[in-house]
Design a protein around this motif. Structure first.
Motif, PDB file in Angstrom:
ATOM      1  N   GLU A 197      34.978  51.538  50.971  1.00  0.00           N
ATOM      2  CA  GLU A 197      35.570  52.839  50.651  1.00  0.00           C
ATOM      3  C   GLU A 197      34.675  53.640  49.704  1.00  0.00           C
ATOM      4  N   ALA A 198      34.103  52.965  48.705  1.00  0.00           N
ATOM      5  CA  ALA A 198      33.226  53.651  47.749  1.00  0.00           C
ATOM      6  C   ALA A 198      31.993  54.222  48.444  1.00  0.00           C
ATOM      7  N   ILE A 199      31.399  53.449  49.332  1.00  0.00           N
ATOM      8  CA  ILE A 199      30.208  53.915  50.046  1.00  0.00           C
ATOM      9  C   ILE A 199      30.554  55.050  51.003  1.00  0.00           C
ATOM     10  N   GLN A 200      31.612  54.872  51.781  1.00  0.00           N
ATOM     11  CA  GLN A 200      31.979  55.867  52.789  1.00  0.00           C
ATOM     12  C   GLN A 200      32.477  57.174  52.187  1.00  0.00           C
ATOM     13  N   SER A 201      33.080  57.118  51.017  1.00  0.00           N
ATOM     14  CA  SER A 201      33.637  58.338  50.418  1.00  0.00           C
ATOM     15  C   SER A 201      32.540  59.312  49.998  1.00  0.00           C
ATOM     16  N   GLY A 202      31.378  58.773  49.614  1.00  0.00           N
ATOM     17  CA  GLY A 202      30.303  59.625  49.115  1.00  0.00           C
ATOM     18  C   GLY A 202      30.486  60.047  47.664  1.00  0.00           C
ATOM     19  N   PHE A 203      31.564  59.597  47.031  1.00  0.00           N
ATOM     20  CA  PHE A 203      31.837  59.958  45.636  1.00  0.00           C
ATOM     21  C   PHE A 203      31.284  58.944  44.640  1.00  0.00           C
ATOM     22  N   PHE A 204      30.771  57.832  45.149  1.00  0.00           N
ATOM     23  CA  PHE A 204      30.313  56.753  44.279  1.00  0.00           C
ATOM     24  C   PHE A 204      28.881  56.353  44.615  1.00  0.00           C
ATOM     25  N   GLU A 205      28.178  55.872  43.594  1.00  0.00           N
ATOM     26  CA  GLU A 205      26.874  55.248  43.784  1.00  0.00           C
ATOM     27  C   GLU A 205      27.036  53.786  43.403  1.00  0.00           C
ATOM     28  N   LEU A 206      26.577  52.885  44.268  1.00  0.00           N
ATOM     29  CA  LEU A 206      26.645  51.450  44.009  1.00  0.00           C
ATOM     30  C   LEU A 206      25.233  50.917  43.867  1.00  0.00           C
ATOM     31  N   SER A 207      25.004  50.122  42.828  1.00  0.00           N
ATOM     32  CA  SER A 207      23.697  49.496  42.669  1.00  0.00           C
ATOM     33  C   SER A 207      23.853  48.077  42.147  1.00  0.00           C
ATOM     34  N   VAL A 208      23.019  47.182  42.672  1.00  0.00           N
ATOM     35  CA  VAL A 208      22.975  45.809  42.183  1.00  0.00           C
ATOM     36  C   VAL A 208      22.221  45.833  40.861  1.00  0.00           C
ATOM     37  N   VAL A 209      22.872  45.338  39.799  1.00  0.00           N
ATOM     38  CA  VAL A 209      22.241  45.339  38.477  1.00  0.00           C
ATOM     39  C   VAL A 209      21.956  43.927  37.972  1.00  0.00           C
ATOM     40  N   GLY A 210      22.375  42.925  38.724  1.00  0.00           N
ATOM     41  CA  GLY A 210      22.149  41.546  38.341  1.00  0.00           C
ATOM     42  C   GLY A 210      23.057  40.637  39.135  1.00  0.00           C
ATOM     43  N   ASN A 211      23.247  39.422  38.631  1.00  0.00           N
ATOM     44  CA  ASN A 211      24.163  38.486  39.265  1.00  0.00           C
ATOM     45  C   ASN A 211      24.837  37.645  38.180  1.00  0.00           C
ATOM     46  N   ILE A 212      25.898  36.963  38.568  1.00  0.00           N
ATOM     47  CA  ILE A 212      26.708  36.239  37.589  1.00  0.00           C
ATOM     48  C   ILE A 212      26.014  35.021  37.000  1.00  0.00           C
ATOM     49  N   TYR A 213      24.932  34.577  37.603  1.00  0.00           N
ATOM     50  CA  TYR A 213      24.225  33.389  37.118  1.00  0.00           C
ATOM     51  C   TYR A 213      23.133  33.748  36.118  1.00  0.00           C
ATOM     52  N   ASP A 214      22.421  34.823  36.374  1.00  0.00           N
ATOM     53  CA  ASP A 214      21.327  35.241  35.509  1.00  0.00           C
ATOM     54  C   ASP A 214      21.754  36.279  34.473  1.00  0.00           C
ATOM     55  N   ASN A 215      22.827  37.027  34.749  1.00  0.00           N
ATOM     56  CA  ASN A 215      23.212  38.150  33.889  1.00  0.00           C
ATOM     57  C   ASN A 215      24.722  38.212  33.620  1.00  0.00           C
ATOM     58  N   PRO A 216      25.366  37.124  33.226  1.00  0.00           N
ATOM     59  CA  PRO A 216      26.822  37.170  33.023  1.00  0.00           C
ATOM     60  C   PRO A 216      27.238  38.146  31.928  1.00  0.00           C
ATOM     61  N   GLU A 217      26.325  38.454  31.018  1.00  0.00           N
ATOM     62  CA  GLU A 217      26.646  39.378  29.923  1.00  0.00           C
ATOM     63  C   GLU A 217      26.996  40.775  30.437  1.00  0.00           C
ATOM     64  N   LEU A 218      26.536  41.135  31.616  1.00  0.00           N
ATOM     65  CA  LEU A 218      26.862  42.461  32.179  1.00  0.00           C
ATOM     66  C   LEU A 218      28.373  42.604  32.402  1.00  0.00           C
ATOM     67  N   LEU A 219      28.999  41.535  32.853  1.00  0.00           N
ATOM     68  CA  LEU A 219      30.458  41.592  33.064  1.00  0.00           C
ATOM     69  C   LEU A 219      31.205  41.552  31.741  1.00  0.00           C
ATOM     70  N   GLU A 220      30.713  40.790  30.796  1.00  0.00           N
ATOM     71  CA  GLU A 220      31.350  40.712  29.475  1.00  0.00           C
ATOM     72  C   GLU A 220      31.291  42.057  28.761  1.00  0.00           C
ATOM     73  N   ALA A 221      30.156  42.732  28.862  1.00  0.00           N
ATOM     74  CA  ALA A 221      29.977  44.023  28.195  1.00  0.00           C
ATOM     75  C   ALA A 221      30.871  45.100  28.788  1.00  0.00           C
ATOM     76  N   SER A 222      31.247  44.936  30.055  1.00  0.00           N
ATOM     77  CA  SER A 222      32.044  45.979  30.719  1.00  0.00           C
ATOM     78  C   SER A 222      33.531  45.818  30.499  1.00  0.00           C
ATOM     79  N   LYS A 223      33.951  44.748  29.824  1.00  0.00           N
ATOM     80  CA  LYS A 223      35.406  44.536  29.600  1.00  0.00           C
ATOM     81  C   LYS A 223      35.916  45.360  28.458  1.00  0.00           C
TER      82      LYS A 223
END
Length: 146
Positions: free
Chosen positions: A120-146
């Motif tokens: 839905e995010a991709i098809q709507s055209g209202f959102f940009e999605l980018s891979v910024v890491g993964n849960i094994y190498d960069n778990p802090e990305l999810l912690e910082a977003s809480k």
């Protein structure tokens, strides 16, 4: 035909030295990656068979690329930015255990999606999605977003 590809972290240190970033891509068989790899993250030319992997790091390519052309895998962390600047980070998961057999992400309060969030995010055209890491190498990305 849909491309089926997996990735996983390599188990042994000897093999790890041969593979950039510790990841290998390819097919999976008996807890090993069979790489028919011409992937830029690997120095294996053509075919590396039976590379032992860390089982819990296996992730499947979901068949979609982000806005930069990067393949999205299960376990990746996506940054989702709405055109108004609102953003969040979320892990790509397979939701079969809740009778929703699809790769998708969860979204925080303040965002609303009617169906598969990634699609839905991709098809709507209202959102940009980018891979910024993964849960094994960069778990802090999810912690910082809480």
């Amino acid at each position: 035909m849909r491309e089926i590809e997996f990735r996983a972290k390599v188990k042994r240190s000897l093999q790890l030295e041969q593979i950039k970033n510790g990841w290998i891509h390819g097919g999976i068989f008996e807890n090993k990656i069979i790489s028919r790899n011409t992937n830029e993250d690997s120095i294996c030319a053509g075919f590396c068979s039976e590379v032992e992997i860390i089982q819990e790091t296996v992730g499947q390519y979901i068949g979609i690329k982000d806005m930069n052309g990067t393949k999205i895998f299960e376990g990746d962390i996506l940054k989702i930015v709405h055109e108004d600047g609102a953003q969040f980070y979320s892990e790509v998961k397979y939701f079969a255990d809740i009778d929703y057999p699809a790769f998708d992400i969860q979204f925080p309060d303040g965002f609303y999606f009617e169906s598969n969030v990634i699609s839905e995010a991709i098809q709507s055209g209202f959102f940009e999605l980018s891979v910024v890491g993964n849960i094994y190498d960069n778990p802090e990305l999810l912690e910082a977003s809480k």
